[in-house]
Design a protein around this motif. Structure first.
Motif, PDB file in Angstrom:
ATOM      1  N   LEU A  23       0.825  -1.208   0.000  1.00 26.99           N
ATOM      2  CA  LEU A  23       0.000   0.000   0.000  1.00 26.99           C
ATOM      3  C   LEU A  23       0.857   1.256   0.000  1.00 26.99           C
ATOM      4  O   LEU A  23       0.547   2.241  -0.659  1.00 26.99           O
ATOM      5  CB  LEU A  23      -0.931  -0.011   1.227  1.00 26.99           C
ATOM      6  N   THR A  25       1.475   3.280   2.610  1.00 26.32           N
ATOM      7  CA  THR A  25       1.149   4.262   3.647  1.00 26.32           C
ATOM      8  C   THR A  25       0.871   3.610   4.999  1.00 26.32           C
ATOM      9  O   THR A  25       0.462   4.287   5.937  1.00 26.32           O
ATOM     10  CB  THR A  25      -0.087   5.088   3.230  1.00 26.32           C
ATOM     11  N   SER A  26       1.094   2.327   5.101  1.00 22.71           N
ATOM     12  CA  SER A  26       0.738   1.615   6.336  1.00 22.71           C
ATOM     13  C   SER A  26       1.827   1.749   7.390  1.00 22.71           C
ATOM     14  O   SER A  26       3.020   1.826   7.085  1.00 22.71           O
ATOM     15  CB  SER A  26       0.500   0.130   6.050  1.00 22.71           C
ATOM     16  N   SER A  55      -4.516   4.720  11.756  1.00 20.22           N
ATOM     17  CA  SER A  55      -3.326   4.433  10.955  1.00 20.22           C
ATOM     18  C   SER A  55      -3.655   3.528   9.770  1.00 20.22           C
ATOM     19  O   SER A  55      -4.651   2.796   9.785  1.00 20.22           O
ATOM     20  CB  SER A  55      -2.269   3.751  11.829  1.00 20.22           C
ATOM     21  N   GLY A  56      -2.792   3.577   8.770  1.00 16.71           N
ATOM     22  CA  GLY A  56      -2.922   2.672   7.637  1.00 16.71           C
ATOM     23  C   GLY A  56      -2.612   1.244   8.047  1.00 16.71           C
ATOM     24  O   GLY A  56      -1.686   0.996   8.811  1.00 16.71           O
ATOM     25  N   SER A  58      -2.006  -2.872   6.832  1.00 17.57           N
ATOM     26  CA  SER A  58      -1.758  -3.894   5.820  1.00 17.57           C
ATOM     27  C   SER A  58      -1.808  -5.260   6.496  1.00 17.57           C
ATOM     28  O   SER A  58      -1.277  -5.438   7.593  1.00 17.57           O
ATOM     29  CB  SER A  58      -0.400  -3.711   5.153  1.00 17.57           C
ATOM     30  N   PHE A  96      -8.300  -1.821   4.752  1.00 11.33           N
ATOM     31  CA  PHE A  96      -6.906  -2.265   4.763  1.00 11.33           C
ATOM     32  C   PHE A  96      -6.589  -3.000   3.464  1.00 11.33           C
ATOM     33  O   PHE A  96      -7.491  -3.441   2.748  1.00 11.33           O
ATOM     34  CB  PHE A  96      -6.622  -3.173   5.966  1.00 11.33           C
ATOM     35  N   ASP A  97      -5.304  -3.100   3.152  1.00 12.58           N
ATOM     36  CA  ASP A  97      -4.924  -3.892   1.994  1.00 12.58           C
ATOM     37  C   ASP A  97      -4.411  -5.245   2.457  1.00 12.58           C
ATOM     38  O   ASP A  97      -3.887  -5.383   3.552  1.00 12.58           O
ATOM     39  CB  ASP A  97      -3.876  -3.168   1.138  1.00 12.58           C
ATOM     40  N   ASN A 131       8.297   3.078   3.833  1.00 12.66           N
ATOM     41  CA  ASN A 131       7.249   4.076   4.061  1.00 12.66           C
ATOM     42  C   ASN A 131       7.738   5.258   4.893  1.00 12.66           C
ATOM     43  O   ASN A 131       6.952   6.157   5.216  1.00 12.66           O
ATOM     44  CB  ASN A 131       6.042   3.434   4.752  1.00 12.66           C
TER      45      ASN A 131
END
Length: 424
Positions: A23, A25-26, A55-56, A58, A96-97, A131
């Motif tokens: 992603l 940005t996590s 927060s991001g 994953s 989320f991814d 990141n």
């Protein structure tokens, strides 16, 4: 040099492929080892039903197998990868991814849940580094577990509210009220979890400082603590026990009891011990879950942990013989394990009492205690009835209950005891 970069530079693991683009940005990563697992979507759907944290997020699913894995397990792994891919297409609204990490044909010597967990956690470190995060959170979960809706928010808030803590264990409860489960399986599940909670509370009762649960599906830690500890080990089983009991030596940590992880309660041959293995043996007629380490065996250790500074205040010449005045089991193990020599060396190498007390728990750690308990059960104090010992421990803790209490209600008492402490 950045601590994350230094850690990554020290790793040499090219046995996996990331099948999905990160992603980017996590800062929170949920790591899920997955081997021959038909129910991974249950876990993903459970996470998708959580309240989104700030927060991001994953989710890294590490689908893995060994070089000698049976064909049916490999087919299941390939099916799992395809199922996740389809889930990704149908769940694009999820906050989320999900990243599929495929680690096939791992060398048999190390292949297993420990290595799979390490692969996922190391991948998280790489992404935290890429990141440009100052730190991150790594959550350890299992592919057969579900969580409460407040799970992700609660974990995030715990680290925000207690920024000095390195990691948190998370409350867990095996489900046993499912009407589809046979009474025999339900009893096995209850007994397995009761043993775990009895063991932790007995450790606390003897005065051991780091009495924690070590469940692979139920902890979260700072990324910085992960790399400082040296990363996850590659053990085939028990990786969580060894990892967390090394992690406690870094310093402050806590326990989250305001959310719950719900591990699956089923037979399994994925690892040689744990919930699935214990239930499998129970269903095959094993009486192992009928018994546990005797509280008398635990009590032999109380003189050791009641006052560690007692040993600091001793003259060095007294240390080799001090255990002669204590119980015979501890004295025998003391001599057999070489602990007298190690304690003397540690005593001579510490400049003050504070350093000695900290290092005391490096020497007399959870591994040492487990070895002692196994030594005692083989030489003098046999394993005893789980229910009897659990009731006896409660009595020593000032909690009185009827002897004919059901195992289910007894487990609930221990669950509530484990919920009482937010921070260790």
């Amino acid at each position: 040099m950045n601590i994350f970069q230094r850690y990554i530079d020290q790793q040499n693991d090219s046995n996996y492929n990331c099948l999905d683009q990160p992603l980017g940005t996590s800062s929170i990563f949920v790591v899920i080892p997955c081997y021959n697992e038909p129910d991974i979507l249950t876990t993903l759907n459970s996470l998708a039903e959580c309240y989104p944290p700030k927060s991001g997020i994953s989710v890294l699913v590490v689908v893995n197998d060994a070089e000698n894995t049976a064909d049916d397990a490999i087919r299941q792994n390939l099916s799992t990868l395809e199922s996740i891919s389809q889930w990704q297409l149908e769940a694009q609204h999820v906050f989320f991814d999900v990243q599929r990490i495929y680690a096939p044909s791992l060398p048999q010597k190390f292949a297993g849940v420990g290595w799979a967990r390490k692969i996922g956690m190391d991948a998280a470190i790489k992404q935290i580094l890429n990141n440009n995060c100052s730190d991150g959170i790594i959550i350890s979960l299992d592919a057969d577990s579900k969580v409460l809706p407040n799970y992700l928010q609660t974990v995030e808030n715990a680290f925000n509210n207690k920024p000095l803590l390195n990691f948190f264990t998370i409350h867990f409860e095996h489900p046993f009220d499912n009407p589809e489960l046979s009474p025999l399986i339900c009893e096995g599940i209850i007994r397995y979890e009761l043993h775990m909670r009895y063991y932790r509370n007995a450790m606390k009762w003897i005065g051991y400082l780091h009495a924690i649960h070590t469940v692979g599906s139920s902890f979260a830690l700072k990324a910085s603590a992960y790399v400082k500890q040296g990363g996850m080990n590659r053990r085939k089983a028990g990786e969580d026990f060894y990892f967390l009991h090394k992690l406690v030596l870094l310093g402050d940590y806590g326990n989250i009891s305001s959310t719950t992880v719900i591990p699956a309660s089923r037979k399994s041959d994925r690892v040689p011990f744990g919930t699935g293995a214990a239930i499998t043996k129970w269903m095959e007629g094993s009486e192992e879950l009928q018994h546990t380490y005797s509280l008398e065996a635990f009590s032999q250790l109380r003189p050791l942990f009641t006052n560690p500074l007692f040993f600091w205040n001793l003259d060095s010449t007294e240390i080799p013989t001090v255990f002669e005045d204590l119980n015979s089991s501890l004295h025998s193990f003391w001599l057999r394990s070489g602990s007298a020599v190690e304690l003397l060396e540690m005593r001579n190498n510490c400049s003050n009492a504070k350093i000695f007390e900290k290092r005391f728990y490096h020497l007399f750690n959870a591994f040492w205690i487990l070895k002692f308990l196994n030594f005692v059960q083989e030489t003098s104090i046999k394993r005893a009835s789980l229910k009897t010992e659990a009731l006896l421990l409660l009595q020593h803790m000032g909690i009185h209950t009827a002897y004919d209490i059901s195992l289910k209600n007894l487990l609930e008492i221990f669950r509530n005891l484990d919920k009482e402490t937010e921070v260790q």
